[in-house]
Design an enzyme around this catalytic site. Structure first.
Site, PDB file in Angstrom:
ATOM      1  N   ASP A 184      36.699  37.497  36.725  1.00 63.62           N
ATOM      2  CA  ASP A 184      38.093  37.826  36.454  1.00 63.62           C
ATOM      3  C   ASP A 184      38.063  38.734  35.223  1.00 63.62           C
ATOM      4  O   ASP A 184      37.972  38.256  34.094  1.00 63.62           O
ATOM      5  CB  ASP A 184      38.909  36.557  36.187  1.00 63.62           C
TER       6      ASP A 184
ATOM      7  N   GLU B 208      37.954  40.753  40.974  1.00 64.16           N
ATOM      8  CA  GLU B 208      39.351  41.069  41.264  1.00 64.16           C
ATOM      9  C   GLU B 208      39.620  42.555  41.080  1.00 64.16           C
ATOM     10  O   GLU B 208      39.124  43.167  40.136  1.00 64.16           O
ATOM     11  CB  GLU B 208      40.269  40.253  40.354  1.00 64.16           C
TER      12      GLU B 208
ATOM     13  N   ASP C  42      41.008  31.616  32.508  1.00 58.61           N
ATOM     14  CA  ASP C  42      40.263  32.786  32.981  1.00 58.61           C
ATOM     15  C   ASP C  42      39.045  32.361  33.793  1.00 58.61           C
ATOM     16  O   ASP C  42      38.690  33.009  34.783  1.00 58.61           O
ATOM     17  CB  ASP C  42      39.845  33.673  31.800  1.00 58.61           C
TER      18      ASP C  42
END
Length: 174
Positions: free
Chosen positions: A8, A67, A139
């Site tokens: 991420d 992502e 996160d």
């Protein structure tokens, strides 16, 4: 069994999560955050790059899910996010990992069953799927969700011999 790294990306905090895909489900291996501090952007990008390489060398994943950047209200934030994402991708590519990209909606859909899930719903599903008793950092939870999403997508492609397929414009390309 395949080790999968989920990333991420962020210019200040980059979450990572490593899961083991057993073919019958996923098991938690590790997760955490790479904190870059508040220095100049080149130093922060270097910290992301080095941190991702360290995680890869420590755990030895074969593949990585990351992502994709989405354009929000602030183009400057999207640009910084894209740069951090690029640093993580280069680190993984240099270590020979196969890299797949997922939108936030794809990750939420794969983990929570709806593309509109909030971060807490995703975290609760990550905890349930990986049988975690303690909440990971947000996160790190997002990174674990990306790794799980990647595992689910890989499993759906294996019976069709498409594990090497590339996704372009929402379609698989061989």
């Amino acid at each position: 069994m395949t080790l999968i790294l989920g990333i991420d990306p962020g210019s200040r905090i980059t979450g990572y999560g490593v899961v083991r895909d057993t073919g019958r489900g996923c098991e938690y291996v590790a997760s955490g955050c790479i904190r870059t501090g508040s220095g100049e952007m080149p130093e922060r990008l270097q910290a992301v790059y080095r941190g991702v390489r360290e995680v890869i060398r420590l755990h030895g994943p074969m593949t990585m899910g990351i992502e994709q950047v989405f354009m929000a209200r602030n183009p400057d934030s999207a640009l910084k996010l894209g740069q951090a994402r690029g640093a993580a991708i280069v680190a993984a590519a240099e270590e020979g990992l196969v890299i797949a990209e997922y939108t936030a909606t794809q990750v939420k859909q794969a983990i929570a069953g709806t593309g509109g899930a909030d971060k807490q719903q995703v975290m609760m599903m990550v905890m349930h799927l990986l049988k975690l008793v303690q909440k990971p950092q947000i996160d790190a939870s997002d990174a674990l969700a990306i790794a799980l999403c990647h595992a689910h997508h890989r499993q759906s492609l294996i019976p069709h011999g498409l594990t090497g397929a590339k996704r372009r414009g929402g379609r698989l390309r061989l």
